[in-house]
Design an enzyme around this catalytic site. Structure first.
Site, short mmCIF file in Angstrom:
data_model
loop_
_atom_site.label_atom_id
_atom_site.label_comp_id
_atom_site.label_asym_id
_atom_site.label_seq_id
_atom_site.Cartn_x
_atom_site.Cartn_y
_atom_site.Cartn_z
N TYR A 124 0.84 -1.20 0.00
CA TYR A 124 0.00 0.00 0.00
C TYR A 124 0.87 1.25 0.00
O TYR A 124 0.69 2.17 -0.82
CB TYR A 124 -0.91 -0.02 1.22
CG TYR A 124 -1.93 1.09 1.28
CD1 TYR A 124 -2.88 1.24 0.28
CD2 TYR A 124 -1.96 1.98 2.35
CE1 TYR A 124 -3.84 2.25 0.34
CE2 TYR A 124 -2.90 2.99 2.42
CZ TYR A 124 -3.84 3.12 1.42
OH TYR A 124 -4.77 4.13 1.47
N THR B 45 -17.16 6.77 0.77
CA THR B 45 -17.48 5.89 -0.35
C THR B 45 -18.51 4.85 0.08
O THR B 45 -18.80 4.70 1.28
CB THR B 45 -16.22 5.17 -0.86
OG1 THR B 45 -15.72 4.35 0.21
CG2 THR B 45 -15.15 6.17 -1.28
#
Length: 286
Positions: free
Chosen positions: A180, A215
């Site tokens: 990541y 989201t």
């Protein structure tokens, strides 16, 4: 009054839902013609069926805001499909004013909670290699290939190239996986490197950081998982991109890493609820 981006052509990858959908809406709100790509044309995603959102949904809402939507089903891990999208834009317009590389497969394991999600915070030797593949294949590589294919069209327009990244690129924490950190850092470095190549052609290349974004996946998380008091709607990130695309002096920013909340303060736009989110820069500097 003519919308600021009337007559401009944009491509937003990964626009079925989430940040990509919000970016598309922000550009459409300012009158742009927006090409939308994603794997979900209509209905529910075959990959993540519990998450609402499709290209059809984004196109409908974008049109209602006054923009023009062109939804194109595309899996950006398939270079031939990506090439087809760019060729369609070349055929239709001959140039591209804005490219937003948003597509990102790195969170899929978290959403379906398979071995990738379960090992999200594990030491790197305990994480499946698929975590790396998701982030670099359906993330960094997809951004690179789309930019590579679209560059001639951006050069014709002296356009804007935006890569969606995050603060994790700047500082690795023990709780963040190495793939990541490296994927987001690569996105930032790619924006800088592409800026160097594109500078003689007047094309602006930047990396853009959202904050905590509401989201569909975040809103499905168990109550208490996130402190949403300083969160952003996906549409807010779209307003940040639209502000950049509307700025006649945006080239001065090429090669920079930008923060959506800081752009809101500078350009004077707010979120759809009228709030002004605060930058998370200080939190990640600790």
């Amino acid at each position: 009054m003519t919308p600021a981006l009337h007559g401009k052509v944009a491509l937003v990858t990964g626009a079925s839902r989430g940040i990509g959908r919000g970016i598309a809406l922000g550009l459409g709100e300012q009158g742009a013609t927006v090409y939308l790509t994603g794997r979900t044309g209509s209905g529910r995603s075959g990959h993540m069926p519990f998450l609402a959102g499709s290209l059809e949904d984004t196109a409908r809402d974008l049109t209602a805001l006054g923009g023009t939507a062109v939804p194109l089903v595309c899996d950006h891990t398939d270079d031939a499909q990506t090439r087809g999208v760019i060729e369609r834009i070349r055929h239709d317009h001959g140039q591209l004013d804005v490219l937003v590389n948003n597509v990102w497969g790195g969170y899929e394991g978290l959403h379906i909670w398979d071995e990738r999600g379960q090992a999200w915070n594990a030491p790197f030797w305990e994480q499946p290699t698929a975590v790396w593949d998701d982030m670099f294949g359906a993330g960094v590589r997809a951004h690179y290939v789309t930019s590579q294919l679209a560059a001639p069209l951006l050069i014709k327009a002296r356009g804007l190239l935006v890569g969606i990244s995050f603060f994790a690129a700047q500082r690795h924490r023990n709780t963040e996986g190495i793939p990541y950190f490296l994927a987001k850092n690569a996105t930032d470095q790619m924006a800088l490197a592409m800026a160097n190549h594109l500078r003689p052609h007047g094309v602006t290349s930047v990396s853009l950081y959202p904050g905590l974004v509401r989201t569909e996946g975040v809103l499905l998380a168990p109550e208490g998982s996130f402190d949403l008091s300083n969160s952003e709607s996906p549409h807010f990130i779209g307003r940040a991109v639209a502000a950049l695309a509307s700025d006649p002096e945006v080239f001065r920013r090429t090669g920079q890493v930008l923060v959506a909340a800081e752009l809101g303060q500078e350009y004077g736009f707010t979120d759809i609820d009228g709030k002004q989110p605060t930058s998370l820069r200080a939190d990640w500097a600790e």
